[in-house]
Design an enzyme around this catalytic site. Structure first.
Site, PDB file in Angstrom:
ATOM      1  N   ASN A 100     -14.429  31.829  33.397  1.00  0.00           N
ATOM      2  CA  ASN A 100     -14.860  32.420  34.549  1.00  0.00           C
ATOM      3  C   ASN A 100     -13.741  33.312  35.166  1.00  0.00           C
ATOM      4  O   ASN A 100     -12.918  32.520  35.826  1.00  0.00           O
ATOM      5  CB  ASN A 100     -15.492  31.563  35.458  1.00  0.00           C
ATOM      6  CG  ASN A 100     -15.955  32.032  36.982  1.00  0.00           C
ATOM      7  OD1 ASN A 100     -16.039  33.312  37.088  1.00  0.00           O
ATOM      8  ND2 ASN A 100     -16.210  31.260  37.870  1.00  0.00           N
ATOM      9  N   LYS A 142     -13.933  35.386  37.679  1.00  0.00           N
ATOM     10  CA  LYS A 142     -14.219  35.624  39.206  1.00  0.00           C
ATOM     11  C   LYS A 142     -13.710  37.158  39.480  1.00  0.00           C
ATOM     12  O   LYS A 142     -14.153  37.958  38.666  1.00  0.00           O
ATOM     13  CB  LYS A 142     -13.320  34.743  39.951  1.00  0.00           C
ATOM     14  CG  LYS A 142     -13.560  33.123  39.472  1.00  0.00           C
ATOM     15  CD  LYS A 142     -12.886  32.275  40.557  1.00  0.00           C
ATOM     16  CE  LYS A 142     -13.174  30.728  39.827  1.00  0.00           C
ATOM     17  NZ  LYS A 142     -12.745  29.632  40.877  1.00  0.00           N
ATOM     18  N   HIS A 163     -22.593  29.101  41.422  1.00  0.00           N
ATOM     19  CA  HIS A 163     -21.432  28.603  41.316  1.00  0.00           C
ATOM     20  C   HIS A 163     -21.054  28.282  42.876  1.00  0.00           C
ATOM     21  O   HIS A 163     -21.614  29.038  43.691  1.00  0.00           O
ATOM     22  CB  HIS A 163     -20.486  29.903  41.010  1.00  0.00           C
ATOM     23  CG  HIS A 163     -19.023  29.557  40.632  1.00  0.00           C
ATOM     24  ND1 HIS A 163     -18.467  29.311  41.665  1.00  0.00           N
ATOM     25  CD2 HIS A 163     -18.249  29.300  39.373  1.00  0.00           C
ATOM     26  CE1 HIS A 163     -16.874  28.910  41.464  1.00  0.00           C
ATOM     27  NE2 HIS A 163     -17.184  28.780  40.077  1.00  0.00           N
ATOM     28  N   GLU A 218     -18.916  28.931  44.539  1.00  0.00           N
ATOM     29  CA  GLU A 218     -18.385  30.052  45.625  1.00  0.00           C
ATOM     30  C   GLU A 218     -19.412  30.868  45.944  1.00  0.00           C
ATOM     31  O   GLU A 218     -19.547  31.417  47.202  1.00  0.00           O
ATOM     32  CB  GLU A 218     -17.175  30.968  44.749  1.00  0.00           C
ATOM     33  CG  GLU A 218     -15.883  30.012  44.671  1.00  0.00           C
ATOM     34  CD  GLU A 218     -14.891  30.551  43.527  1.00  0.00           C
ATOM     35  OE1 GLU A 218     -15.217  31.428  42.729  1.00  0.00           O
ATOM     36  OE2 GLU A 218     -14.004  29.589  43.220  1.00  0.00           O
ATOM     37  N   GLU A 238     -19.341  20.876  38.464  1.00  0.00           N
ATOM     38  CA  GLU A 238     -17.980  21.487  39.079  1.00  0.00           C
ATOM     39  C   GLU A 238     -17.893  20.722  40.387  1.00  0.00           C
ATOM     40  O   GLU A 238     -18.583  21.257  41.406  1.00  0.00           O
ATOM     41  CB  GLU A 238     -18.118  22.850  39.073  1.00  0.00           C
ATOM     42  CG  GLU A 238     -18.450  23.601  37.927  1.00  0.00           C
ATOM     43  CD  GLU A 238     -17.504  24.899  37.818  1.00  0.00           C
ATOM     44  OE1 GLU A 238     -16.703  25.358  37.019  1.00  0.00           O
ATOM     45  OE2 GLU A 238     -18.046  25.713  38.746  1.00  0.00           O
ATOM     46  N   GLY A 253     -10.209  25.133  41.602  1.00  0.00           N
ATOM     47  CA  GLY A 253      -9.001  26.077  41.951  1.00  0.00           C
ATOM     48  C   GLY A 253      -7.773  25.026  42.979  1.00  0.00           C
ATOM     49  O   GLY A 253      -7.154  25.731  43.316  1.00  0.00           O
ATOM     50  N   SER A 285     -10.208  22.659  37.602  1.00  0.00           N
ATOM     51  CA  SER A 285      -8.933  22.780  37.123  1.00  0.00           C
ATOM     52  C   SER A 285      -8.560  22.038  35.744  1.00  0.00           C
ATOM     53  O   SER A 285      -7.774  21.240  35.517  1.00  0.00           O
ATOM     54  CB  SER A 285      -8.076  21.791  38.360  1.00  0.00           C
ATOM     55  OG  SER A 285      -8.376  22.404  39.724  1.00  0.00           O
TER      56      SER A 285
HETATM   57  C1  PEP Z   1     -14.573  27.718  38.275  1.00  0.00           C
HETATM   58  O1  PEP Z   1     -14.387  28.626  39.230  1.00  0.00           O
HETATM   59  O2  PEP Z   1     -15.716  27.574  37.839  1.00  0.00           O
HETATM   60  C2  PEP Z   1     -13.340  26.782  38.047  1.00  0.00           C
HETATM   61  C3  PEP Z   1     -13.717  25.720  37.432  1.00  0.00           C
HETATM   62  O3  PEP Z   1     -12.365  27.138  38.726  1.00  0.00           O
HETATM   63  P1  PEP Z   1     -10.790  26.526  38.304  1.00  0.00           P
HETATM   64  O4  PEP Z   1     -10.671  26.108  36.820  1.00  0.00           O
HETATM   65  O5  PEP Z   1      -9.627  27.373  38.480  1.00  0.00           O
HETATM   66  O6  PEP Z   1     -10.834  25.146  38.929  1.00  0.00           O
END
Ligand code: PEP
Length: 246
Positions: free
Chosen positions: A4, A6, A90, A92, A162, A168, A207
């Site tokens: 992803n 973003k 998601h 976000e 998630e 992040g 992460s």
């Molecule tokens: C994501 O945005 O789906 C995500 C898992 O981000 P990160 O790997 O940076 O934690």
């Protein structure tokens, strides 16, 4: 393994990324490789990987087919651009753009109708985990986001667990913490769609990095990863795709 991106990368940067990626992963057969550029880069990326083992997805969609919905993009438009997957709900989007389970559900149906595989994101916040409401929150998200689907739609879609506190932040759920929630999601799903629970793929996101991916992927209910930060550099994403070699 889904990257992803973003709100990152220009069209040229996105194409250049998959140009390098396609050679590096041409020998990969057992892992589905997915990239999620911004809307405006999806078609250029698709043209670079058409017919190869890399699929392209979008990071969002709108459930209506067309009309006066300024700023939105429909499922059929994504299909036309070459997208075969779409991220829905998601954290976000939930946090900054008011996405709720009800709208997630409408988007899932629109994607499925257009033969685009939805990757539906669920996950608890830090506060919810600390208050011991993780399972309650996940249950509600799964039930409401994924209601009223046909068995076929239910079998094809992908769920991404998630935990918001891990996105992040550099904090990853331990493989055991992730497995526990993944198994729970599969159980809830089996109550909704009896025959689809074994088929549905459940990705872990939060992460994920080359040095923790193997342990996570070893868990019986973790079927893949949804990766943000570590998918932005091609070398790192290649290592994630080839995690079984780590
Ligand atoms: C994501 O945005 O789906 C995500 C898992 O981000 P990160 O790997 O940076 O934690």
């Amino acid at each position: 393994m889904a990257g992803n991106w973003k709100m990152n990368k220009t069209i040229a940067e996105s194409v250049s990324f998959v140009h390098m990626l396609k050679t590096a992963v041409s020998d990969v057969k057992d892992v589905d490789v997915l990239v999620f550029p911004t809307f405006i880069s999806t078609n250029a990326v698709y043209n670079e990987v058409k017919g190869l083992n890399i699929k392209v997805g979008a990071q969002n969609l709108f459930w209506e087919e067309k009309g006066a919905f300024t700023g939105e993009v429909s499922a059929s438009m994504l299909k036309d651009a070459g997208c075969s997957y779409v991220l829905i709900g998601h954290s976000e989007r939930r946090q900054y753009f008011g996405e709720v389970d009800k709208t997630v559900n409408k988007k899932v149906k629109a994607a499925s109708l257009n033969d685009i595989v939805p990757i539906v994101c669920v996950g608890e916040t830090l506060k919810e985990r600390e208050e011991n409401t993780t399972f309650k929150v996940i249950k509600k998200q799964v039930k409401e986001s994924l209601s009223d689907l046909s068995q076929e739609e239910a079998s094809k879609l992908v769920i991404a667990y998630e935990p918001v506190w891990a996105i992040g932040t550099g904090k990853t759920a331990t493989p055991q913490q992730a497995q526990e929630v993944h198994a729970f999601i599969r159980e809830i799903y089996s109550q909704l769609y009896k025959n689809a629970a074994d088929k549905v793929r459940i990705l872990y996101g939060g992460s994920v990095k080359p040095d923790n991916v193997s342990e996570l992927m070893k868990q019986s209910d973790i079927d893949g990863g949804l990766v943000g930060g570590a998918s932005l550099e091609v070398e790192s994403f290649i290592k994630l795709v080839k995690y079984f070699k780590n």
